[in-house]
Design an enzyme around this catalytic site. Structure first.
Site, PDB file in Angstrom:
ATOM      1  N   HIS A  93     -15.771  81.135  78.408  1.00  0.00           N
ATOM      2  CA  HIS A  93     -17.256  81.469  79.739  1.00  0.00           C
ATOM      3  C   HIS A  93     -17.459  80.027  80.703  1.00  0.00           C
ATOM      4  CE1 HIS A  93     -20.047  84.247  76.262  1.00  0.00           C
ATOM      5  NE2 HIS A  93     -18.841  84.134  76.671  1.00  0.00           N
ATOM      6  N   GLY A 150     -18.697  79.047  63.579  1.00  0.00           N
ATOM      7  CA  GLY A 150     -20.579  78.327  63.958  1.00  0.00           C
ATOM      8  C   GLY A 150     -20.958  79.392  64.783  1.00  0.00           C
ATOM      9  N   SER A 151     -20.875  81.099  64.866  1.00  0.00           N
ATOM     10  CA  SER A 151     -20.830  81.546  65.911  1.00  0.00           C
ATOM     11  C   SER A 151     -21.531  82.840  65.081  1.00  0.00           C
ATOM     12  CB  SER A 151     -19.352  82.827  66.980  1.00  0.00           C
ATOM     13  OG  SER A 151     -19.670  83.664  67.922  1.00  0.00           O
ATOM     14  N   GLN A 163     -16.214  80.193  72.949  1.00  0.00           N
ATOM     15  CA  GLN A 163     -17.730  80.044  73.989  1.00  0.00           C
ATOM     16  C   GLN A 163     -18.678  79.121  74.013  1.00  0.00           C
ATOM     17  OE1 GLN A 163     -18.500  83.093  70.300  1.00  0.00           O
ATOM     18  NE2 GLN A 163     -19.110  84.467  72.053  1.00  0.00           N
ATOM     19  N   CYS A 166     -20.958  73.977  59.565  1.00  0.00           N
ATOM     20  CA  CYS A 166     -19.642  74.072  60.087  1.00  0.00           C
ATOM     21  C   CYS A 166     -19.240  72.967  59.605  1.00  0.00           C
ATOM     22  CB  CYS A 166     -19.601  74.731  61.154  1.00  0.00           C
ATOM     23  SG  CYS A 166     -19.561  76.266  62.207  1.00  0.00           S
ATOM     24  N   CYS A 204     -16.433  79.867  99.586  1.00  0.00           N
ATOM     25  CA  CYS A 204     -14.890  79.399 100.015  1.00  0.00           C
ATOM     26  C   CYS A 204     -14.209  79.416  97.774  1.00  0.00           C
ATOM     27  CB  CYS A 204     -14.420  78.138 100.905  1.00  0.00           C
ATOM     28  SG  CYS A 204     -15.541  76.914  99.875  1.00  0.00           S
ATOM     29  N   GLY A 244     -25.623  82.614  58.393  1.00  0.00           N
ATOM     30  CA  GLY A 244     -26.346  83.625  59.086  1.00  0.00           C
ATOM     31  C   GLY A 244     -26.108  84.614  59.116  1.00  0.00           C
TER      32      GLY A 244
END
Length: 237
Positions: free
Chosen positions: A82, A181-182, A64, A225, A93, A209
């Protein structure tokens, strides 16, 4: 560590397209932020994942992040979900150009902004406030004069379907899914954890977390990580 926003959310796609003032603020912050962003280098986690790929332990990454650091670390199979901040696209264009080339134009047209100091923001711009954004000159596409946009998915803009399909195809070939890490609070990433669970693939998460996929996990490791992946890469050779 609960997955909530720790700063003001990034610009919305609709605001960027319809508002000249939003584009002035975005590109002014981007001009300042690019000076630090372009100097970023892979961290231990990027390098460890490259070692795991080269050792045949990891076969694809869906990131991401928009910084290109997975490739800079030597990883080969990377899908930038992303997009990438080092490219710019024209909404008129469709021409794609390097972000570094646009930086030279931004600085030439706005020399007073180039020396401003600001904190670096995680989305590649800068925490630049109270600047005279209304005076900022935003360059247009050199080919057609159209609106230029970083080649990244803004909030309110969908991830291209072809990218999602490529990621799901990689998942279909996988034995397991590792979330590193996400928090997966953004659905564009969480969807792959759901798809893995539907396929009954084991899912592990390495994160400081909670994650949105905690209820789906077979293994949860709360650790840094870089340190943890470095240890894993060393142990697996």
């Amino acid at each position: 560590h609960d997955g909530a926003w720790k700063r003001q959310p990034p610009v919305q796609y609709a605001d960027f397209v319809r508002s000249a003032a939003t584009r002035q603020r975005y590109w002014a912050r981007s001009l300042v932020g690019w000076q630090s962003f372009s100097r970023a280098r892979p961290n231990p986690a990027h390098l460890a994942l490259a070692r795991l790929e080269h050792g045949g332990r990891v076969h694809a990454r869906v990131t991401q992040n928009i910084d290109g650091l997975h490739r800079a670390a030597g990883q080969r199979e990377v899908l930038d979900l992303h997009g990438r901040l080092d490219r710019v696209v024209c909404l008129g264009c469709g021409a794609a150009t390097p972000r570094a080339a646009l930086q030279a134009r931004l600085v030439a047209d706005n020399p007073g902004f180039a020396g401003l100091a600001a904190g670096t923001a995680p989305d590649g711009d800068a925490d630049l406030e109270h600047a005279p954004f209304g005076t900022f000159a935003v360059p247009g596409c050199e080919a057609c004069g159209g609106l230029l946009k970083p080649d990244v998915v803004f909030y309110g803009e969908g991830v291209p379907r072809t990218r999602v399909e490529r990621a799901l195809a990689a998942l279909a070939r996988a034995d397991a899914l590792l979330v590193a890490g996400s928090s997966l609070m953004v659905y564009s990433g969480f969807r792959f954890a759901r798809a893995a669970a539907e396929r009954r693939l084991p899912i592990a998460a390495l994160n400081l977390g909670r994650t949105r996929a905690d209820a789906l996990l077979a293994l949860k490791v709360t650790a840094d990580c870089g340190a943890a992946l470095t240890q894993v890469a060393a142990a697996l050779g």
